[in-house]
Design an enzyme around this catalytic site. Structure first.
Site, PDB file in Angstrom:
ATOM      1  N   ASN A 266     -28.510   9.415   2.219  1.00 28.76           N
ATOM      2  CA  ASN A 266     -28.973   8.481   1.186  1.00 28.76           C
ATOM      3  C   ASN A 266     -30.505   8.398   1.162  1.00 28.76           C
ATOM      4  O   ASN A 266     -31.130   8.206   2.206  1.00 28.76           O
ATOM      5  CB  ASN A 266     -28.411   7.075   1.431  1.00 28.76           C
ATOM      6  CG  ASN A 266     -26.974   6.951   0.943  1.00 28.76           C
ATOM      7  OD1 ASN A 266     -26.453   7.873   0.305  1.00 28.76           O
ATOM      8  ND2 ASN A 266     -26.342   5.841   1.241  1.00 28.76           N
ATOM      9  N   HIS A 267     -31.069   8.522   0.005  1.00 32.79           N
ATOM     10  CA  HIS A 267     -32.511   8.291  -0.164  1.00 32.79           C
ATOM     11  C   HIS A 267     -32.780   6.787  -0.144  1.00 32.79           C
ATOM     12  O   HIS A 267     -31.872   5.981  -0.364  1.00 32.79           O
ATOM     13  CB  HIS A 267     -32.987   8.877  -1.504  1.00 32.79           C
ATOM     14  CG  HIS A 267     -32.957  10.369  -1.535  1.00 32.79           C
ATOM     15  ND1 HIS A 267     -33.590  11.103  -2.502  1.00 32.79           N
ATOM     16  CD2 HIS A 267     -32.384  11.275  -0.704  1.00 32.79           C
ATOM     17  CE1 HIS A 267     -33.405  12.390  -2.285  1.00 32.79           C
ATOM     18  NE2 HIS A 267     -32.669  12.523  -1.197  1.00 32.79           N
ATOM     19  N   ASP A 268     -34.030   6.434   0.097  1.00 33.75           N
ATOM     20  CA  ASP A 268     -34.437   5.033   0.059  1.00 33.75           C
ATOM     21  C   ASP A 268     -34.309   4.541  -1.399  1.00 33.75           C
ATOM     22  O   ASP A 268     -34.953   5.080  -2.306  1.00 33.75           O
ATOM     23  CB  ASP A 268     -35.889   4.930   0.550  1.00 33.75           C
ATOM     24  CG  ASP A 268     -36.388   3.496   0.626  1.00 33.75           C
ATOM     25  OD1 ASP A 268     -35.658   2.588   0.169  1.00 33.75           O
ATOM     26  OD2 ASP A 268     -37.506   3.302   1.131  1.00 33.75           O
ATOM     27  N   MET A 269     -33.471   3.539  -1.579  1.00 30.96           N
ATOM     28  CA  MET A 269     -33.206   3.047  -2.943  1.00 30.96           C
ATOM     29  C   MET A 269     -33.907   1.723  -3.205  1.00 30.96           C
ATOM     30  O   MET A 269     -33.667   1.065  -4.215  1.00 30.96           O
ATOM     31  CB  MET A 269     -31.698   2.862  -3.143  1.00 30.96           C
ATOM     32  CG  MET A 269     -30.916   4.151  -3.089  1.00 30.96           C
ATOM     33  SD  MET A 269     -29.140   3.869  -3.263  1.00 30.96           S
ATOM     34  CE  MET A 269     -28.680   3.549  -1.574  1.00 30.96           C
TER      35      MET A 269
ATOM     36  N   THR B  64     -36.666   7.160  -5.974  1.00 33.15           N
ATOM     37  CA  THR B  64     -35.963   7.607  -4.764  1.00 33.15           C
ATOM     38  C   THR B  64     -36.515   8.949  -4.277  1.00 33.15           C
ATOM     39  O   THR B  64     -35.983   9.538  -3.337  1.00 33.15           O
ATOM     40  CB  THR B  64     -34.457   7.765  -5.058  1.00 33.15           C
ATOM     41  OG1 THR B  64     -34.317   8.643  -6.193  1.00 33.15           O
ATOM     42  CG2 THR B  64     -33.787   6.440  -5.342  1.00 33.15           C
TER      43      THR B  64
END
Ligand code: COA
Length: 226
Positions: A88-91, A96
């Site tokens: 998961n990317h930083d949301m 992102t």
């Protein structure tokens, strides 16, 4: 000497000695600091893979903060994969885009790299219990816990925790039914046949795969008295 051997890479050989190379015991082929696998859990993939850890959990890297833990006697069909938290990317912000990944310099340290893996809002560890059967092409999403004795139908996308001894299917995977009543599930989780000595498991495999709880309890009592 038991026929079941947790250390064998390929646990399945035909009577003529032909080894089925597509079936591997994960513990024998995975050496990854963020993955733990219990004895006898196997993977059957039609292509023979060079790196089972990289295929099973492609976004789980040695510096990743999360772990993937798989219990004993799990059965993974072709194509089962885990997307873990690091995927998961930083949301939390406007974009992102992982700029830092593409801006490393000779001055970037291992600590900097490890810090890049600690993104806010990560979902944590992925845990698979014991005796879990995952059908072809299942995909498990970050941070999910799958209970003992669960069956995941082919092509399920498992995005939420799954209680022990239930069957889930679909995308997102939803409960199809529970495999047994509450009392039986509680008994199975107390008996924990997968923790018995391998000789007892081998001798009583027909009872383990049968559906006579009293018979299973009798063997559990015998095992406990040994
Ligand atoms: C999960 C599974 C074991 C269920 O078998 P079953 O108990 O005979 O279940 P049923 O066929 O009666 O289906 C029960 C419900 O689940 C649904 N369902 C079953 N498999 C499904 C799947 N893969 N995806 C979505 N829904 C599924 C059915 O449509 C049915 O829904 P309904 O009650 O609304 O009609 C089986 O469907 C499956 O996916 N097996 C995996 C096989 C596999 O991948 N083997 C690889 C080698 S190990």
């Amino acid at each position: 000497m038991p026929l079941l051997n947790p250390n064998k890479t390929h646990p399945m050989a035909m009577p003529d000695g032909t080894v089925i190379e597509q079936t591997v015991q994960l513990k024998a082929v995975i050496d990854h600091p963020r993955i733990e696998v219990g004895d006898f859990s196997y993977y059957h993939n039609f292509e023979i893979l060079q790196d089972y850890a990289a295929f099973l959990a492609p976004y789980l890297f040695p510096p990743s903060p999360e772990k993937l833990t798989i219990g004993k006697f799990c059965q993974f069909a072709h194509g089962v994969r885990f997307i873990t938290s690091t995927a998961n990317h930083d949301m939390s912000g406007f974009s992102t885009y992982p700029f830092q990944n593409f801006m490393m310099t000779p001055e970037t340290t291992m600590d900097d790299i490890v810090a890049m893996f600690h993104v806010p809002g990560r979902k944590g560890d992925t845990v698979v219990g014991n005796d879990v059967w995952m059908g072809m092409d299942c995909m498990v999403m970050p941070g999910v816990t799958i209970g003992d004795g669960v069956i995941c139908a082919a092509r399920s996308v498992i995005a939420r925790d799954v209680p022990p001894y239930s069957i889930v299917a679909g995308n997102p995977a939803r409960p199809v039914r529970r495999r047994f009543d509450d009392a039986t599930i509680a008994a199975l989780q107390e008996i924990r046949w997968w923790d018995w000595p391998v000789e007892a498991i081998e001798a009583h495999h027909a009872v383990i795969t049968g559906a006579d709880l009293d018979a299973l309890r009798r063997i559990a009592d015998e095992v406990a008295c040994r």
